[in-house]
Design a protein around this motif. Structure first.
Motif, short mmCIF file in Angstrom:
data_model
loop_
_atom_site.label_atom_id
_atom_site.label_comp_id
_atom_site.label_asym_id
_atom_site.label_seq_id
_atom_site.Cartn_x
_atom_site.Cartn_y
_atom_site.Cartn_z
N GLY A 422 0.82 -1.20 0.00
CA GLY A 422 0.00 0.00 0.00
C GLY A 422 0.85 1.25 0.00
N ILE A 423 0.18 2.39 0.16
CA ILE A 423 0.81 3.70 0.22
C ILE A 423 0.28 4.39 1.47
N ASP A 424 1.19 4.84 2.35
CA ASP A 424 0.72 5.43 3.60
C ASP A 424 0.39 6.91 3.41
N GLY A 425 0.02 7.57 4.49
CA GLY A 425 -0.43 8.95 4.41
C GLY A 425 0.63 9.93 3.99
N THR A 426 1.90 9.55 4.12
CA THR A 426 2.99 10.45 3.71
C THR A 426 3.40 10.24 2.26
N GLY A 427 2.79 9.26 1.60
CA GLY A 427 3.16 8.94 0.22
C GLY A 427 4.20 7.87 0.10
N ALA A 428 4.66 7.33 1.24
CA ALA A 428 5.63 6.24 1.20
C ALA A 428 4.96 4.96 0.73
N VAL A 429 5.72 4.14 0.00
CA VAL A 429 5.22 2.87 -0.53
C VAL A 429 5.70 1.75 0.39
N TRP A 430 4.81 0.82 0.74
CA TRP A 430 5.22 -0.28 1.61
C TRP A 430 4.76 -1.61 1.03
N LEU A 431 5.50 -2.64 1.40
CA LEU A 431 5.19 -4.00 0.96
C LEU A 431 5.63 -4.94 2.07
N ARG A 454 10.53 5.54 0.86
CA ARG A 454 10.06 6.90 1.11
C ARG A 454 11.11 7.89 0.64
N ASP A 455 10.92 9.17 0.96
CA ASP A 455 11.86 10.20 0.52
C ASP A 455 13.29 9.86 0.93
N GLY A 456 14.14 9.57 -0.04
CA GLY A 456 15.56 9.39 0.22
C GLY A 456 15.93 8.18 1.03
N ALA A 457 15.07 7.18 1.13
CA ALA A 457 15.43 6.03 1.95
C ALA A 457 14.61 4.79 1.56
N LEU A 458 15.25 3.63 1.67
CA LEU A 458 14.58 2.34 1.61
C LEU A 458 14.89 1.61 2.91
N ARG A 459 13.85 1.27 3.64
CA ARG A 459 13.98 0.58 4.92
C ARG A 459 13.51 -0.87 4.72
N VAL A 460 14.40 -1.82 5.02
CA VAL A 460 14.09 -3.25 4.87
C VAL A 460 14.13 -3.88 6.26
N THR A 461 12.99 -4.39 6.70
CA THR A 461 12.87 -4.99 8.03
C THR A 461 12.73 -6.50 7.89
N ASP A 462 13.67 -7.23 8.48
CA ASP A 462 13.65 -8.70 8.45
C ASP A 462 13.41 -9.23 9.85
N ALA A 463 12.47 -10.16 9.96
CA ALA A 463 12.19 -10.80 11.24
C ALA A 463 12.06 -12.30 11.00
N ILE A 464 12.50 -13.06 11.99
CA ILE A 464 12.43 -14.53 11.91
C ILE A 464 11.68 -15.04 13.13
N VAL A 537 15.66 -7.11 12.40
CA VAL A 537 16.81 -6.33 11.99
C VAL A 537 16.35 -5.38 10.89
N VAL A 538 16.69 -4.12 11.03
CA VAL A 538 16.27 -3.11 10.06
C VAL A 538 17.51 -2.60 9.32
N THR A 539 17.55 -2.81 8.01
CA THR A 539 18.64 -2.31 7.18
C THR A 539 18.09 -1.18 6.32
N THR A 540 18.67 0.01 6.47
CA THR A 540 18.17 1.18 5.77
C THR A 540 19.24 1.74 4.85
N PHE A 541 18.83 2.07 3.65
CA PHE A 541 19.70 2.73 2.67
C PHE A 541 19.19 4.16 2.51
N PHE A 542 20.07 5.15 2.75
CA PHE A 542 19.72 6.56 2.65
C PHE A 542 20.46 7.18 1.47
N TRP A 543 19.80 8.10 0.77
CA TRP A 543 20.46 8.80 -0.33
C TRP A 543 19.86 10.19 -0.48
N SER A 544 20.58 11.02 -1.18
CA SER A 544 20.05 12.35 -1.51
C SER A 544 19.27 12.25 -2.79
N GLN A 545 18.17 12.95 -2.87
CA GLN A 545 17.31 12.86 -4.05
C GLN A 545 17.95 13.58 -5.24
#
Length: 545
Positions: A422-431, A454-464, A537-545
């Motif tokens: 889906g897409i949350d209220g801030t416009g971020a895309v989630w799966l 989302r803006d300038g970042a991809l957050r990947v959350t892995d749980a086992i 574990v949350v692995t986040t990649f940040f970048w400038s737009q």
């Protein structure tokens, strides 16, 4: 592996097969039809010359070839040289160069090569008379003839013999893209020749392909083997068939042509969703550049025959529900994720253990890549390329999420669970999604993953969930990226930082990327360790737009 374990693995593989794949294999081994040397049927009239889909040349001298990115002279041991890889020899038998870029400059080479093939390959003997080789060569010879470089009588006689042999040796035991190619070749032969025999080839090909069209092309437009590479091959096949109907008007009923057009349009839409901004396909399951035509070439080829891709749905989220892929877009970032089944249960030959893997691009540059495919021969490298460790996902207890083995076999398979987006209220895309591929392990672990773009970042959350000894999330960096500490430098100047929260170990290791068959490029892999009992574990990649 012990003998009982091997038998159990074989059962877990074979239990998914259709009956025709079992008895058909025995029939295919035992039945050896006698080649027919009857005169070839008359050649049908043709309207206009054949138009090519662009393809790189592979014949670089009168007796020298570059196939699968390996350059060799014509084999010393001939067309069936046992000292050479069989896949390279198969490609020699396909005759793809007849319709490759610049073929008009190699006409004399091609005529000599066709004559050499006929002289060196007695009917029904060797690699070249296997059904898949027959299928691709029949089509290539007919296309070449259609460009005004007429086949001589010896070649026409051989072509008819090849079509008869193919008719008697359809690969019903393999199904999938092989059987599709068989039926396509019969349609080509049936339209190219005329008379009762040609009509029978045409009718059988049309009937068979009609059934395969409904089975192999999913509702979302994807090919059911879930490989972007094979998807591109079959898309070109459909455009070829539409063109064939134009070159031989009246031979192919309009209903078939309209069905081909409709499926090709849908396939173009799927291909667009699975294409990175650099113009190349995403690497899921068996996939590499240079085997299928490039997406832009396919779009152009289809457009010449009035086949245009449908407009994609507006918005940053594209869910390909039939094949299980999701495309997420936010600003300059494009992420493509696999949250679907590995392929049809009875035909996982091109599947990888890549469930919940993904790729990421920024602008025109790939950042995170799956390892790709460089070979099909049985061996440890082929097995590794199909394995979980070669993909951007989590490997638990050094085990593949789906039980890939040999070159094209899969026993137990990962099943996706709890897929939502889906897409949350801030416009971020989630799966989010999970899979049960590791439930066979002692602690019955379940891998869950969530992506937030989302803006300038991809957050990947892995749980086992469940017990395990060791788990590693891998993120394979594209070779063109340069590492400076915890920062990745993209060729366009963007700088990407990455941070792993909750991990018990983070390291970078040397890895490989296989963008083409026969090609290996060094790269770097980030390994994030999830030691038990890691909640997430949350692995986040940040970048400038």
């Amino acid at each position: 592996m012990s003998a009982p374990s091997r038998l159990l693995r074989l059962w877990r593989t074979a239990r998914h097969l259709r009956p025709v794949q079992v008895y058909g294999r025995a029939w295919h081994r035992l039945y050896r039809p006698r080649p027919s040397s009857r005169p070839a049927p008359p050649v049908a009239a043709r309207h206009g010359d054949w138009e090519r889909c662009p393809r790189d040349a592979s014949m670089i001298g009168p007796a020298r070839f570059r196939l699968l990115n390996v350059e060799r002279p014509f084999p010393a041991g001939g067309w069936n040289d046992a000292a050479l890889p069989k896949l390279w020899l198969y490609n020699l038998h396909y005759f793809d160069d007849l319709n490759a870029d610049g073929n008009e400059r190699r006409v004399d080479w091609h005529r000599a090569l066709i004559a050499r093939w006929i002289a060196d390959n007695p009917p029904a003997e060797g690699n070249g008379w296997e059904p898949y080789c027959l299928s691709l060569r029949i089509v290539n010879w007919i296309k070449w003839h259609g460009t005004g470089r007429a086949l001589d009588q010896a070649a026409l006689h051989s072509l008819a013999m090849q079509a008869r042999q193919l008719r008697a040796r359809l690969e019903r035991h393999l199904l999938g893209n092989h059987l599709w190619a068989n039926f396509k070749a019969l349609i080509f032969a049936g339209a190219f020749f005329e008379g009762d025999e040609a009509d029978r080839w045409l009718a059988l090909g049309l009937q068979g392909l009609h059934r395969q069209l409904d089975e192999q092309i999913l509702d979302d437009g994807g090919h059911f083997e879930r490989s972007p590479m094979y998807h591109g091959i079959l898309l070109e096949d459909l455009v070829d068939l539409v063109q064939l109907a134009q070159r031989h008007p009246g031979r192919i009923p309009g209903g078939h042509v309209e069905a081909w057009r409709a499926r090709a349009r849908r396939m173009l839409g799927w291909l667009a969703a699975m294409t990175h901004p650099d113009g190349g396909i995403a690497f899921f399951n068996d996939a590499a550049h240079g085997i299928a035509a490039a997406p832009a070439a396919l779009i152009n080829y289809a457009g010449r025959f009035g086949i245009a891709a449908p407009q994609p749905p507006a918005g940053p989220l594209r869910v390909l529900g039939g094949s299980g892929y999701v495309r997420m877009v936010h600003g300059a970032a494009v992420a493509i994720a696999d949250v679907g089944e590995i392929g049809p249960p009875y035909l996982p030959g091109h599947a990888h253990a890549d469930t919940l893997s993904f790729e990421l691009s920024l602008g025109a540059h790939r950042v995170l890549v799956n390892a790709g495919t460089s070979r099909y021969d049985t061996g440890p490298e082929r097995l590794w390329q199909r394995g979980t460790a070669a993909h951007n996902t989590v490997e638990i207890d050094d085990t593949d999420s789906s039980e890939v083995w040999s070159s094209f076999r899969v026993a137990r398979r990962a099943i996706p669970l709890d897929v939502a987006s889906g897409i949350d209220g801030t416009g971020a895309v989630w799966l989010r999604a999970a899979h049960d591929g590791y439930r066979r392990l002692p602690g019955r672990p379940l891998h869950r993953r969530r992506w937030d773009l989302r803006d300038g970042a991809l957050r990947v959350t892995d749980a086992i969930e469940g017990g395990y000894r060791r788990a590693v999330a891998r993120f394979r960096l594209a070779p063109e990226l340069r590492m400076e500490g915890d920062t990745l430098v993209v060729p366009d100047g963007r700088r990407v930082r990455w941070l792993a929260e909750g991990a018990t170990g983070v390291r970078t290791v040397a890895g490989s990327w296989f963008p083409h068959f026969g090609v290996e490029r060094p790269c770097t892999v980030i390994e994030v360790e999830l030691a038990p009992p890691a909640a997430a574990v949350v692995t986040t990649f940040f970048w400038s737009q």
